[in-house]
Scaffold this motif. Structure first.
Motif, mmCIF file in Angstrom:
data_model
loop_
_atom_site.group_PDB
_atom_site.id
_atom_site.type_symbol
_atom_site.label_atom_id
_atom_site.label_comp_id
_atom_site.label_asym_id
_atom_site.label_seq_id
_atom_site.Cartn_x
_atom_site.Cartn_y
_atom_site.Cartn_z
ATOM 1 N N VAL A 73 -72.032 -86.324 -16.524
ATOM 2 C CA VAL A 73 -71.878 -87.504 -17.379
ATOM 3 C C VAL A 73 -71.958 -88.784 -16.549
ATOM 4 C CG1 VAL A 73 -70.311 -88.772 -18.903
ATOM 5 C CG2 VAL A 73 -70.501 -86.288 -19.094
ATOM 6 N N GLU A 74 -71.300 -88.790 -15.396
ATOM 7 C CA GLU A 74 -71.209 -90.022 -14.621
ATOM 8 C C GLU A 74 -72.185 -90.053 -13.445
ATOM 9 O OE1 GLU A 74 -69.804 -92.280 -16.059
ATOM 10 O OE2 GLU A 74 -68.401 -91.276 -17.401
ATOM 11 N N ALA A 75 -73.073 -89.061 -13.383
ATOM 12 C CA ALA A 75 -74.138 -89.038 -12.374
ATOM 13 C C ALA A 75 -73.604 -89.200 -10.945
ATOM 14 C CB ALA A 75 -75.194 -90.092 -12.692
ATOM 15 N N SER A 133 -66.646 -101.808 -15.253
ATOM 16 C CA SER A 133 -67.504 -101.706 -14.070
ATOM 17 C C SER A 133 -68.123 -100.324 -13.937
ATOM 18 C CB SER A 133 -66.697 -101.981 -12.804
ATOM 19 O OG SER A 133 -65.931 -100.844 -12.452
ATOM 20 N N ASP A 134 -67.450 -99.306 -14.537
ATOM 21 C CA ASP A 134 -67.899 -97.931 -14.331
ATOM 22 C C ASP A 134 -67.911 -97.583 -12.833
ATOM 23 O OD1 ASP A 134 -68.192 -96.243 -16.434
ATOM 24 O OD2 ASP A 134 -70.308 -96.651 -16.784
ATOM 25 N N GLY A 135 -67.034 -98.211 -12.050
ATOM 26 C CA GLY A 135 -66.973 -97.954 -10.610
ATOM 27 C C GLY A 135 -66.853 -96.464 -10.330
ATOM 28 N N GLY A 142 -59.971 -91.949 -14.905
ATOM 29 C CA GLY A 142 -59.681 -90.990 -15.977
ATOM 30 C C GLY A 142 -60.234 -91.429 -17.325
ATOM 31 N N ASN A 143 -61.230 -92.308 -17.306
ATOM 32 C CA ASN A 143 -61.777 -92.845 -18.546
ATOM 33 C C ASN A 143 -62.719 -91.877 -19.270
ATOM 34 O OD1 ASN A 143 -61.058 -95.860 -19.021
ATOM 35 N ND2 ASN A 143 -61.360 -95.701 -16.804
ATOM 36 N N CYS A 144 -62.941 -92.180 -20.545
ATOM 37 C CA CYS A 144 -63.960 -91.488 -21.347
ATOM 38 C C CYS A 144 -63.697 -89.986 -21.472
ATOM 39 C CB CYS A 144 -65.358 -91.746 -20.773
ATOM 40 S SG CYS A 144 -65.790 -93.476 -20.735
ATOM 41 N N SER A 145 -62.448 -89.581 -21.412
ATOM 42 C CA SER A 145 -61.990 -88.186 -21.573
ATOM 43 C C SER A 145 -62.186 -87.346 -20.319
ATOM 44 C CB SER A 145 -62.658 -87.477 -22.768
ATOM 45 O OG SER A 145 -63.878 -86.843 -22.391
ATOM 46 N N ASN A 185 -60.770 -102.181 -14.698
ATOM 47 C CA ASN A 185 -60.132 -101.346 -15.711
ATOM 48 C C ASN A 185 -60.897 -100.128 -16.199
ATOM 49 O OD1 ASN A 185 -62.057 -102.634 -17.328
ATOM 50 N ND2 ASN A 185 -60.616 -104.252 -17.893
ATOM 51 N N HIS A 186 -62.190 -100.044 -15.912
ATOM 52 C CA HIS A 186 -62.915 -98.868 -16.402
ATOM 53 C C HIS A 186 -63.687 -98.222 -15.255
ATOM 54 C CE1 HIS A 186 -64.798 -96.510 -19.743
ATOM 55 N NE2 HIS A 186 -65.587 -96.208 -18.723
ATOM 56 N N CYS A 187 -63.062 -97.246 -14.598
ATOM 57 C CA CYS A 187 -63.679 -96.630 -13.420
ATOM 58 C C CYS A 187 -63.690 -95.119 -13.535
ATOM 59 C CB CYS A 187 -62.921 -97.025 -12.158
ATOM 60 S SG CYS A 187 -62.898 -98.802 -11.860
ATOM 61 N N HIS A 188 -64.518 -94.529 -12.705
ATOM 62 C CA HIS A 188 -64.616 -93.060 -12.622
ATOM 63 C C HIS A 188 -64.500 -92.618 -11.170
ATOM 64 C CE1 HIS A 188 -65.577 -92.520 -16.883
ATOM 65 N NE2 HIS A 188 -66.310 -93.613 -16.784
ATOM 66 N N TYR A 189 -63.495 -93.141 -10.483
ATOM 67 C CA TYR A 189 -63.268 -92.766 -9.080
ATOM 68 C C TYR A 189 -62.420 -91.492 -8.951
ATOM 69 C CZ TYR A 189 -64.744 -97.517 -7.644
ATOM 70 O OH TYR A 189 -65.443 -98.673 -7.398
ATOM 71 N N TYR A 192 -61.748 -99.694 -26.155
ATOM 72 C CA TYR A 192 -62.923 -98.830 -26.287
ATOM 73 C C TYR A 192 -64.175 -99.489 -25.718
ATOM 74 C CZ TYR A 192 -63.833 -101.687 -30.502
ATOM 75 O OH TYR A 192 -64.062 -102.725 -31.378
ATOM 76 N N ASN A 193 -65.195 -98.665 -25.525
ATOM 77 C CA ASN A 193 -66.517 -99.120 -25.089
ATOM 78 C C ASN A 193 -67.347 -99.364 -26.330
ATOM 79 O OD1 ASN A 193 -65.464 -98.293 -22.667
ATOM 80 N ND2 ASN A 193 -67.148 -96.961 -22.149
ATOM 81 N N SER A 194 -67.956 -100.448 -26.434
ATOM 82 C CA SER A 194 -67.896 -101.700 -25.720
ATOM 83 C C SER A 194 -68.570 -102.734 -26.605
ATOM 84 C CB SER A 194 -68.619 -101.600 -24.349
ATOM 85 O OG SER A 194 -69.993 -101.357 -24.545
HETATM 86 ZN ZN LIG Z 1 -66.741 -94.346 -18.745
#
Ligand SMILES: [Zn+2]
Length: 565
Positions: free
Chosen positions: A112-114, A432-434, A88-91, A60-64, A261-263
């Motif tokens: 932000v997501e390196a 997961s921040d995948g 599309g997380n974290c804006s 549920n929490h990815c940055h792909y 929200y995190n977390s």
């Molecule tokens: Zn995030």
């Protein structure tokens, strides 16, 4: 009945949390059509004897957002049983975007997501401008299902340009953002993502646009979801503002929508905070709001050696040694007088270590004769060598020329705390921040960690409950109503795994990114098949080439399209 696929003789765990049972699952045209004892011709049969058959997990929490454009599987979430990823997380998102802003928007995701910028430059096709166009572009070739959130930072950059990182939006700019958000929701976006994380910067060191939004702007956007009657609100960095000002529950209250929200986590640095947080949410929930934090089953480990003993920097005698040469360090660590001072420092309150020899672990050794110490805690080694823990620790470091790698695990180490958190109905399991921080560490193994470590080894919940946490609960929280359970009529997203062996493997480096890029990956043991919409996506860890994934659409979109996305 004739099936496209028949999964036979499995232990069916349907995702509801109810007891599992032995039986078959029949699939036709991408949907589950029968469960129980089934017979009839099938184009393909999978024998699932001895294995669990469960609804596919929702990562549920990815940055792909970028990776999905070159990697239709969004590796490596699906290797851990995920059949859906939410991006599309974290804006942060890659749409809507003006052609002139590609570099700026990708730069935020990169920073932000390196994710290395040269990879994004080389690989993102940018064949979209609007959010619906982005969704269509993604859907052209995906194996896994992808749910999308509309990022507030992307909306702001589109509507305000450079001013998005300077000030609040004007009435006119806000109307543009609301229009863009409405278009995305009409196209089926799962919701909106905002951010209260004040440590997220772009390439130039400026805070990301969402951080400049006053509360009123967030509420105006959140309320649009209420007006349209669909979508969730996700917030990066929400825990602080929720506990201080109830911001997350107020957003939920004002919009009538689910907020995630995190977390929440158990941390050795603030060992009781999770309890206060949980009590807070429980109280808010009783008042009728729905604002829940994500909780990861993963632990977090700090790796270090005693050449750079950063880890102990909060203790003066230890800090002293950090600044001298390595030869001098070797001499000092061995010196009984110095050790006396180091030992005294261990008694200081809030010293960042708390004398937790029981969780300070040897990760890598320098000398072959010490191989057997790998994976042991300093406490265990001390007992083995009949030494005091501090002596055992420093003796080993000195003996190996300060080249031993130690690991200190500070998050989710307490079984009771983790059990209470992961079982709580007021949290959603995930995070997961995948696709993010790809060269640092990968957290995509959270699901196999829950099943292997917390369920099988530590017994904190039943397998049925764990599957429910990973599938149905997450699907419900994110408004995905046509999957997340095994039920006739629902999408045939499934994972077939071995409960006796399922676990994440060790993290390793892999050179498989565009532009000769490398990243960290974590694979899994015990995941035999991952299926999306009735097709096998992964067969014993091998991609089949199936592109059966869909872009998931919100409940309102599905209802207004007669159930057909
Ligand atoms: Zn995030």
């Amino acid at each position: 009945m004739a099936y496209d696929l028949l999964v036979k003789n499995g232990r069916i765990i349907d995702g509801s949390g109810m007891p599992s049972f032995h039986g078959d699952v029949g699939v036709s045209r991408g949907k589950i059509v029968g469960m129980g004892r089934l017979s009839g011709p099938a184009k393909r049969v999978i024998d699932a004897e001895g294995m669990a058959v469960a609804p596919g997990f929702i990562d549920n929490h990815c940055h792909y957002d970028a990776q999905v454009t070159w990697d239709p599987l969004c590796t490596f979430s699906c290797y851990h049983g995920a059949t859906t990823v939410i991006i599309g997380n974290c804006s942060l998102a890659l749409a809507p975007v003006r052609p002139s802003d590609h570099e700026q928007l990708a730069g935020m995701l990169s920073e932000v997501e390196a994710i290395p910028m040269d990879i994004l430059r080389a690989a993102v096709p940018w064949d979209w401008e609007t959010f619906p166009q982005y969704m269509d572009s993604v859907e052209r070739r995906i194996g896994i299902n992808v749910g999308t959130l509309v990022g507030h930072s992307a909306l702001r950059l589109y509507a305000m340009g450079e001013a998005s990182q300077e000030r609040a939006a004007t009435e006119g700019e806000l109307e543009i953002m609301r229009g863009l958000l409405r278009d995305a929701l009409d196209a089926g976006a799962l919701g909106l993502s905002v951010s209260r994380n004040m440590s997220h910067f772009d390439v130039r060191g400026k805070l990301i646009p969402a951080a400049f939004a006053p509360e009123a702007e967030m509420f105006a956007l959140a309320q649009l979801l209420g007006e349209v009657g669909t979508g969730v609100i996700q917030s990066g960095g929400g825990a602080g503002p929720e506990l201080k000002q109830g911001l997350m529950s107020r957003l939920s209250e004002a919009s009538g929508r689910q907020v995630i929200y995190n977390s929440i986590t158990h941390s050795l640095y603030a060992p009781n905070r999770w309890k206060e947080h949980l009590a807070f949410i429980e109280e808010k929930s009783r008042q009728g709001t729905r604002a829940v934090p994500l909780c990861s089953p993963n632990s977090a480990t700090i790796l270090f050696n005693m050449k750079n003993s950063q880890f102990f920097r909060q203790m003066p005698a230890w800090l002293n040694i950090m600044q001298v040469s390595d030869e001098e360090k070797l001499r000092m660590y061995a010196d009984p007088e110095v050790r006396k001072k180091l030992r005294e420092d261990l008694e200081l309150p809030d010293n960042g270590f708390g004398k937790r020899w029981d969780i300070l672990m040897v990760e890598e050794v320098a000398l072959p004769k010490n191989e057997g110490l790998k994976g042991k805690t300093v406490e265990e080694i001390a007992a083995l060598r009949r030494q005091d823990p501090l002596d055992a620790f420093l003796n080993l470091a000195v003996e190996e020329g300060l080249n031993t790698t130690f690991g200190f695990c500070h998050r989710n180490t307490d079984r009771t705390a983790v059990s209470e958190l992961l079982n709580s109905p007021y949290i959603v399991v995930g995070l997961s921040d995948g696709g993010a921080h790809v060269q640092y560490h990968s957290e995509v193994g959270y699901s196999t960690r829950l099943l292997g470590y917390w369920v099988r080894e530590k017994g904190i919940m039943s397998l049925e409950q764990a599957v429910r946490r990973l599938s149905f609960d997450s699907a419900s929280a994110y408004g995905i109503y046509d999957r997340g359970m095994l039920r006739p009529g629902l999408a045939a997203d499934m994972v077939i795994f071995d409960p006796d062996t399922v676990q994440p493997r060790k993290q390793e480096v892999v050179h498989d990114f565009p532009n000769n890029g490398w990243r960290m990956r974590v694979l899994a043991d015990g995941i035999h098949y991952t299926l999306t919409n009735g097709e096998v996506l992964l067969d014993h860890g091998k991609p089949t080439g199936a592109t059966s994934g869909q872009v998931l659409r919100n409940g309102r979109y599905i209802a207004s399209h007669n159930g057909h996305a």
